[in-house]
Design a protein around this motif. Sequence first.
Motif, short mmCIF file in Angstrom:
data_model
loop_
_atom_site.label_atom_id
_atom_site.label_comp_id
_atom_site.label_asym_id
_atom_site.label_seq_id
_atom_site.Cartn_x
_atom_site.Cartn_y
_atom_site.Cartn_z
N THR A 34 0.84 -1.20 0.00
CA THR A 34 0.00 0.00 0.00
C THR A 34 0.87 1.24 0.00
O THR A 34 0.60 2.20 -0.72
CB THR A 34 -0.91 0.01 1.24
OG1 THR A 34 -1.52 -1.26 1.33
CG2 THR A 34 -1.98 1.07 1.12
N ALA A 35 1.95 1.22 0.81
CA ALA A 35 2.84 2.37 0.88
C ALA A 35 3.51 2.60 -0.47
O ALA A 35 3.61 3.73 -0.95
CB ALA A 35 3.90 2.15 1.96
N ASP A 36 3.95 1.50 -1.10
CA ASP A 36 4.58 1.62 -2.42
C ASP A 36 3.61 2.19 -3.44
O ASP A 36 3.94 3.07 -4.21
CB ASP A 36 5.06 0.26 -2.92
CG ASP A 36 6.28 -0.23 -2.14
OD1 ASP A 36 6.84 0.60 -1.40
OD2 ASP A 36 6.63 -1.40 -2.27
N LYS A 37 2.39 1.67 -3.40
CA LYS A 37 1.37 2.11 -4.34
C LYS A 37 1.11 3.59 -4.16
O LYS A 37 0.95 4.33 -5.11
CB LYS A 37 0.08 1.31 -4.11
CG LYS A 37 -0.37 0.59 -5.35
CD LYS A 37 -1.66 -0.12 -5.10
CE LYS A 37 -1.72 -1.38 -5.95
NZ LYS A 37 -2.73 -2.31 -5.51
N TRP A 38 1.07 4.00 -2.88
CA TRP A 38 0.82 5.40 -2.57
C TRP A 38 1.92 6.28 -3.18
O TRP A 38 1.65 7.30 -3.79
CB TRP A 38 0.75 5.59 -1.05
CG TRP A 38 0.54 7.01 -0.67
CD1 TRP A 38 -0.62 7.71 -0.75
CD2 TRP A 38 1.52 7.91 -0.15
NE1 TRP A 38 -0.43 8.99 -0.32
CE2 TRP A 38 0.87 9.14 0.05
CE3 TRP A 38 2.88 7.79 0.15
CZ2 TRP A 38 1.54 10.26 0.55
CZ3 TRP A 38 3.54 8.90 0.65
CH2 TRP A 38 2.88 10.12 0.85
N GLU A 39 3.15 5.83 -3.03
CA GLU A 39 4.26 6.61 -3.58
C GLU A 39 4.18 6.67 -5.11
O GLU A 39 4.41 7.72 -5.71
CB GLU A 39 5.60 6.00 -3.14
CG GLU A 39 6.73 6.98 -3.36
CD GLU A 39 8.10 6.38 -3.04
OE1 GLU A 39 8.14 5.37 -2.32
OE2 GLU A 39 9.08 6.94 -3.53
N VAL A 40 3.82 5.53 -5.69
CA VAL A 40 3.69 5.48 -7.15
C VAL A 40 2.62 6.47 -7.62
O VAL A 40 2.83 7.24 -8.56
CB VAL A 40 3.34 4.05 -7.61
CG1 VAL A 40 2.87 4.04 -9.05
CG2 VAL A 40 4.55 3.14 -7.46
N GLN A 41 1.48 6.45 -6.91
CA GLN A 41 0.38 7.35 -7.27
C GLN A 41 0.81 8.81 -7.12
O GLN A 41 0.47 9.66 -7.93
CB GLN A 41 -0.84 7.10 -6.37
CG GLN A 41 -1.50 5.76 -6.59
CD GLN A 41 -2.32 5.74 -7.87
OE1 GLN A 41 -2.57 6.77 -8.46
NE2 GLN A 41 -2.72 4.55 -8.29
N LEU A 42 1.55 9.07 -6.05
CA LEU A 42 2.01 10.42 -5.76
C LEU A 42 2.91 10.91 -6.88
O LEU A 42 2.75 12.01 -7.40
CB LEU A 42 2.76 10.40 -4.43
CG LEU A 42 3.02 11.73 -3.75
CD1 LEU A 42 1.71 12.43 -3.45
CD2 LEU A 42 3.80 11.51 -2.46
N ARG A 43 3.88 10.08 -7.25
CA ARG A 43 4.80 10.44 -8.33
C ARG A 43 4.06 10.63 -9.64
O ARG A 43 4.32 11.55 -10.39
CB ARG A 43 5.85 9.34 -8.52
CG ARG A 43 6.91 9.36 -7.46
CD ARG A 43 7.76 8.12 -7.54
NE ARG A 43 8.74 8.11 -6.47
CZ ARG A 43 9.90 8.73 -6.54
NH1 ARG A 43 10.22 9.40 -7.61
NH2 ARG A 43 10.73 8.70 -5.52
N LYS A 44 3.10 9.71 -9.88
CA LYS A 44 2.35 9.77 -11.12
C LYS A 44 1.58 11.08 -11.22
O LYS A 44 1.54 11.71 -12.27
CB LYS A 44 1.39 8.57 -11.18
CG LYS A 44 0.72 8.41 -12.51
CD LYS A 44 -0.04 7.13 -12.58
CE LYS A 44 -1.29 7.20 -11.74
NZ LYS A 44 -2.18 6.06 -11.99
N GLY A 45 1.00 11.48 -10.07
CA GLY A 45 0.22 12.70 -10.05
C GLY A 45 1.06 13.94 -10.34
O GLY A 45 0.56 14.93 -10.84
N CYS A 46 2.36 13.86 -10.00
CA CYS A 46 3.23 15.02 -10.18
C CYS A 46 3.86 15.07 -11.56
O CYS A 46 4.40 16.11 -11.95
CB CYS A 46 4.35 15.00 -9.15
SG CYS A 46 3.76 15.13 -7.49
N LEU A 47 3.82 13.95 -12.27
CA LEU A 47 4.62 13.83 -13.49
C LEU A 47 4.25 14.88 -14.54
O LEU A 47 5.12 15.48 -15.16
CB LEU A 47 4.46 12.42 -14.05
CG LEU A 47 5.44 12.02 -15.14
CD1 LEU A 47 6.87 12.27 -14.69
CD2 LEU A 47 5.25 10.57 -15.52
#
Lengths: 146, 206
Positions: A34-47
């Motif tokens: 879940t933590a990894d997914k959250w980070e992925v989503q966060l990065r994706k949102g900023c891209l």
Amino acid sequence: MPRLEREGLSVDNMILCNTLYGGMKGRDASDQETADKWEVQLRKGCLELAILAALWDGKLYGLEILRRLKSDSDLIVSEGTIYPLLSRLKALGLVRSEWVESDAGHPRKYYALTPAGKQRSREMAGIWSRFSSGMSRLLAPLAKEK
Amino acid sequence: MTMAGDAQQRVEAYLGTLRQLLRGMNAEDACEIVEELRSHLLDRVAASGEATNAGVDAALAALGSPEELAKEYMTQNLLARAEASRSPVRILESLFRWASLSAAGFFVLVGSMMGYFLGTVFILVAALKPFHPQTAGLWLLRDSTGDPEISLRLGFGSVPGAGRDVLGWWIVPIGLLAGCAVVMLTTRVALWCARQYRRSHLLPRS
């Protein structure tokens, strides 16, 4: 089996323990996931904002954008992600592209912000700074703890 | 920058597969994607300093498989143009493309076609009312078993026997409003579905 019973353990109990332990391990793994997914989503949102910001100072080609993102932020972007995203930004009218001959002997496709892209970058940057300063205030107690 | 014949062949094979997979897109866009990636690969291999098979393989691996890359292009571009223009024609065009990609796209296409059809019929009924004042409109009819049924009639043909025109001349403003509302709602829902699909299917690979 008899030895186990002497020690006060029945097979049933053992199975139960195993199941519990397995369940706990599963939960830890999924927490991590879940933590990894959250980070992925966060990065994706900023891209999207990161790409628009990289183009703020002038036109760049794909590989230059990748290098800029790598050097100026630790946004590690896979090469297979950035080109489709650039084509989407172009279709949305936020960037335009042109082919420019290079010394390397082959043309390169340069991207630049359109007026709509500049406008969108400004809006997104504004939202970002409001959001990040709010989050920093909220996270201040956690930083002190360290 | 030149590559050894074998390395060159690998690049061309990769790009050839990708071009095949992108054939759902318009030819000009697909061609531009392939050219851009060729340029990227040449630069990247040159930067790594090894125009060897290993260097080329590393550059190709960094892009992901042609299948992954093509799917990412198709999904990223899904409705992007339609989103910028918001025209129903563009949206339906993109939905046909999406429907060829996934079942989700097919359902959204069917739903949107129904929505646009209903909206168009409302507008047509309103537009035809002045020409067929007796017959066009929203009718409450009895079917053969006597159950009531609602029917939007364009007014071609005869006056229905058993039934009444519910709205009369009100069908003109109400039909126009309802038609536009249904069309706009359909557009919004279609774009929303596409956004959800894009979000759930695009996790960056790193």
